[in-house]
Design an enzyme around this catalytic site. Structure first.
Site, PDB file in Angstrom:
ATOM      1  CG  ASP A   7      -2.225   0.795   0.935  1.00 56.29           C
ATOM      2  OD1 ASP A   7      -2.385   1.305  -0.191  1.00 56.29           O
ATOM      3  OD2 ASP A   7      -3.071   0.880   1.836  1.00 56.29           O
ATOM      4  N   GLY A   8       0.259   2.354  -0.449  1.00 52.99           N
ATOM      5  CA  GLY A   8       0.899   3.654  -0.428  1.00 52.99           C
ATOM      6  C   GLY A   8      -0.002   4.648   0.260  1.00 52.99           C
ATOM      7  CD  GLU A  42      -1.637   2.312  -3.440  1.00 51.98           C
ATOM      8  OE1 GLU A  42      -1.332   1.112  -3.324  1.00 51.98           O
ATOM      9  OE2 GLU A  42      -2.553   2.850  -2.789  1.00 51.98           O
ATOM     10  CG  ASP A  65      -5.472  -0.239  -1.527  1.00 54.07           C
ATOM     11  OD1 ASP A  65      -4.615   0.291  -2.265  1.00 54.07           O
ATOM     12  OD2 ASP A  65      -5.608   0.082  -0.326  1.00 54.07           O
ATOM     13  CG  HIS A 124      -9.292   2.251   3.908  1.00 61.76           C
ATOM     14  ND1 HIS A 124      -8.246   2.454   4.797  1.00 61.76           N
ATOM     15  CD2 HIS A 124      -9.010   2.989   2.806  1.00 61.76           C
ATOM     16  CE1 HIS A 124      -7.370   3.290   4.243  1.00 61.76           C
ATOM     17  NE2 HIS A 124      -7.804   3.628   3.043  1.00 61.76           N
ATOM     18  CG  ASP A 134      -3.967   2.058   5.139  1.00 59.83           C
ATOM     19  OD1 ASP A 134      -3.852   2.904   4.230  1.00 59.83           O
ATOM     20  OD2 ASP A 134      -4.548   2.309   6.214  1.00 59.83           O
TER      21      ASP A 134
END
Length: 228
Positions: A7-8, A42, A65, A124, A134
């Site tokens: 994740d970013g 990301e 995501d 999320h 995240d």
């Protein structure tokens, strides 16, 4: 097969930004910049994971995501490369430096006989690997925002061809307050079975303990229903 969440995070987009990849508490990494974008975060999370595993023969399932990041690597990259890293309108590809390095790492992985797959997961939404990545990417972004040190993680601690640490035996920590009528069961499993339970738990977005409980319940339903 390693299953990894990536994740970013960017505060302001652009703004203080972070990236992270996460396999388990002993195998994760994070970093970032004072000013960057969410997309670079990301992509960098994927790039950094591929860098960390480039000297291994481990296959990997990368959970992200960001459809932009996944599509860039799996759909658009070959065309961009043929056109000299330019888009259909002739303009340079966004994040060209990252795209070129990602292409090199994916090519190296393929040449080594590794299988690297990508799966989109909704952000999320409670997926444990996504949430862990995240949280670490966001923490890195906030660290750059506040000028504090970044929790960079242990990196990859697995030996070549090894797997994430399985709970062997699988034990669930004693809860502070036990639910009425519940008990905690400890059971000894052989390593192959424990590894299988962990792998399927990760695919389902569950803990190994919950996966084991689900298997026990399914076995009870199948066994005892025939005796009623």
């Amino acid at each position: 097969m390693l299953t990894v969440g990536v994740d970013g995070s960017a505060l302001g987009n652009p703004g203080p930004a972070g990236w992270a990849w996460y396999i388990d508490d002993s195998n994760w990494a994070a970093g970032g910049w004072e000013n960057s974008t969410n997309n670079r975060g990301e992509l960098s999370a994927i790039l950094e994971f591929l860098e960390a595993t480039k000297n291994t023969t481990c296959d990997a399932s990368i959970l992200a995501d960001s459809q932009y990041a996944i599509n860039s690597i799996t759909k658009w990259m070959p065309g961009w490369k043929r056109k000299g890293w330019k888009k259909s309108d002739g303009k340079p590809v966004n994040n060209q430096d990252l795209m070129i390095r990602l292409d090199e790492l994916m090519t190296t992985a393929k040449a080594a006989g590794r299988t690297i797959t990508f799966e989109w997961v909704r952000g999320h939404s409670g997926h444990p690997l996504n949430e862990a990545a995240d949280a670490r990417a966001n923490a890195a972004a906030k660290a750059f925002q506040s000028g504090t040190s970044v929790a960079s993680g242990p990196g990859l601690t697995l030996d070549n061809n090894s797997k994430p640490a399985a709970s062997h035996p699988i034990k669930r920590p004693e809860p502070t307050h036990k639910a009425q009528g519940s008990v905690t069961v400890h059971t000894q499993l052989d390593q192959e079975l424990a590894d299988t339970i962990v792998r399927y738990a990760q695919q389902r977005g569950a803990t190994p303990h919950d996966e084991l409980a689900r298997l026990i319940q399914a076995g009870m339903d199948a066994e005892y229903s025939t005796n009623e």
